[in-house]
Scaffold this motif. Structure first.
Motif, PDB file in Angstrom:
ATOM      1  N   THR A  46      32.775  80.319  46.092  1.00 20.40           N
ATOM      2  CA  THR A  46      32.809  78.697  46.900  1.00 20.40           C
ATOM      3  C   THR A  46      31.785  78.108  47.555  1.00 20.40           C
ATOM      4  OG1 THR A  46      35.105  79.483  47.107  1.00 20.40           O
ATOM      5  CG2 THR A  46      34.346  77.679  48.209  1.00 20.40           C
ATOM      6  N   GLU A  67      29.689  71.051  48.876  1.00 17.88           N
ATOM      7  CA  GLU A  67      29.171  69.955  48.248  1.00 17.88           C
ATOM      8  C   GLU A  67      27.544  69.925  48.775  1.00 17.88           C
ATOM      9  OE1 GLU A  67      31.097  66.361  48.617  1.00 17.88           O
ATOM     10  OE2 GLU A  67      29.687  65.278  47.123  1.00 17.88           O
ATOM     11  N   ALA A  69      24.583  76.564  44.278  1.00 15.58           N
ATOM     12  CA  ALA A  69      25.377  77.771  43.693  1.00 15.58           C
ATOM     13  C   ALA A  69      24.577  78.671  43.045  1.00 15.58           C
ATOM     14  CB  ALA A  69      26.583  77.153  43.158  1.00 15.58           C
ATOM     15  N   SER A 117      25.077  70.931  44.494  1.00 17.12           N
ATOM     16  CA  SER A 117      26.424  70.842  43.649  1.00 17.12           C
ATOM     17  C   SER A 117      27.376  69.836  43.885  1.00 17.12           C
ATOM     18  CB  SER A 117      27.099  72.374  44.180  1.00 17.12           C
ATOM     19  OG  SER A 117      27.244  72.641  45.240  1.00 17.12           O
ATOM     20  N   SER A 129      33.087  72.167  39.755  1.00 20.01           N
ATOM     21  CA  SER A 129      33.983  73.252  40.125  1.00 20.01           C
ATOM     22  C   SER A 129      34.578  73.402  38.406  1.00 20.01           C
ATOM     23  CB  SER A 129      35.337  72.918  40.970  1.00 20.01           C
ATOM     24  OG  SER A 129      34.538  72.418  42.172  1.00 20.01           O
ATOM     25  N   ILE A 154      33.657  73.815  44.419  1.00 20.64           N
ATOM     26  CA  ILE A 154      32.547  73.275  45.083  1.00 20.64           C
ATOM     27  C   ILE A 154      33.604  72.395  46.368  1.00 20.64           C
ATOM     28  CG2 ILE A 154      30.722  71.565  45.255  1.00 20.64           C
ATOM     29  CD1 ILE A 154      30.202  73.959  43.908  1.00 20.64           C
TER      30      ILE A 154
END
Lengths: 114, 110
Positions: free
Chosen positions: B12, B15, B19, B80, B85, B108
């Motif tokens: 997780t 935004e 990632a 991201s 997601s 995200i």
């Protein structure tokens, strides 16, 4: 662009009956087609690899008698699940391989067995 | 024995952050490594791929870093977005066969 269509998207069949699913590659020359089953836990199992003009190669635990495949040309393949039972449920994916080695997948056929 | 391993199992990030998804493999004969993105109810979509002769492949916000000596690769998703997601699968190819990792579920948070 390269697209792979699969039909039907979802199907429900009674235990012991059979169902056929189709796969079509559009926008590129598929050199091979691989059929996979994705379990509810998201793991992928290779069922068989089909190359036009070559024998279809089935993986361990999958047989032609249970999952007969037809691959008459570079863009079309079909697979039947014969005598489907609960353990056959899952998302059946068709992956068509292009000339550069890239493999494109269709949206899958989700099989539910009652 | 799992030939292709992915970590973490789930990730997780907020935004806008980057990632980083990791993948490692066992067999040095693998020569092509695609990453697939899968949304619930859909098939895996080819996102980006790299061959073993390269050490980096970039496509927009997605970059693969490949270390052949260590048999490791990673997918970096910069800036991201919530729409990123999904579950991401690393795979390794030898001839016509794909060997799949077990996937990383990426979330995200906006």
């Amino acid at each position: 662009g390269a697209l792979v269509y699969q039909y039907p998207r979802r199907t429900i069949c009674k235990s012991g009956t059979s169902m056929r699913m189709e796969c079509q590659a559009v926008g590129f020359q598929a050199t091979s087609v691989a059929w996979y089953r994705q379990s509810p836990q998201k793991t992928f199992e290779l069922i068989a690899l089909s190359t036009v003009n070559s024998a279809i190669k089935y993986e361990q635990n999958f047989t032609q008698e249970k999952f007969p495949i037809s691959h008459p040309n570079l863009s079309f393949s079909s697979m039947t699940v014969l005598n489907a039972y609960l353990e056959d449920r899952g998302l059946y994916l068709c992956g068509a391989r292009g000339g550069q080695g890239e493999q494109y997948f269709g949206p899958g056929t989700r099989l539910t067995v009652l | 024995q799992q030939q292709v391993r992915q970590s973490p199992q789930s990730l997780t990030v907020w935004e806008g952050e980057t990632a980083i998804l990791n993948c490692s493999y066992e067999d040095s004969t693998f020569n092509y490594f695609p990453w697939y993105q899968q949304f619930p109810g859909e098939g895996p979509a080819l996102l980006i791929s790299i061959s073993s002769v390269s050490d980096k492949k970039e496509d927009g916000r997605f970059t693969i870093f490949f270390n052949k000596r260590e048999k490791k690769l990673s997918l970096h998703i910069t800036d991201s977005q919530p729409g990123d997601s999904a579950t991401y699968f690393c795979a390794a190819s030898r001839n016509y066969q794909l060997i799949w990792g077990s996937g990383t579920k990426l979330i995200i948070k906006p």
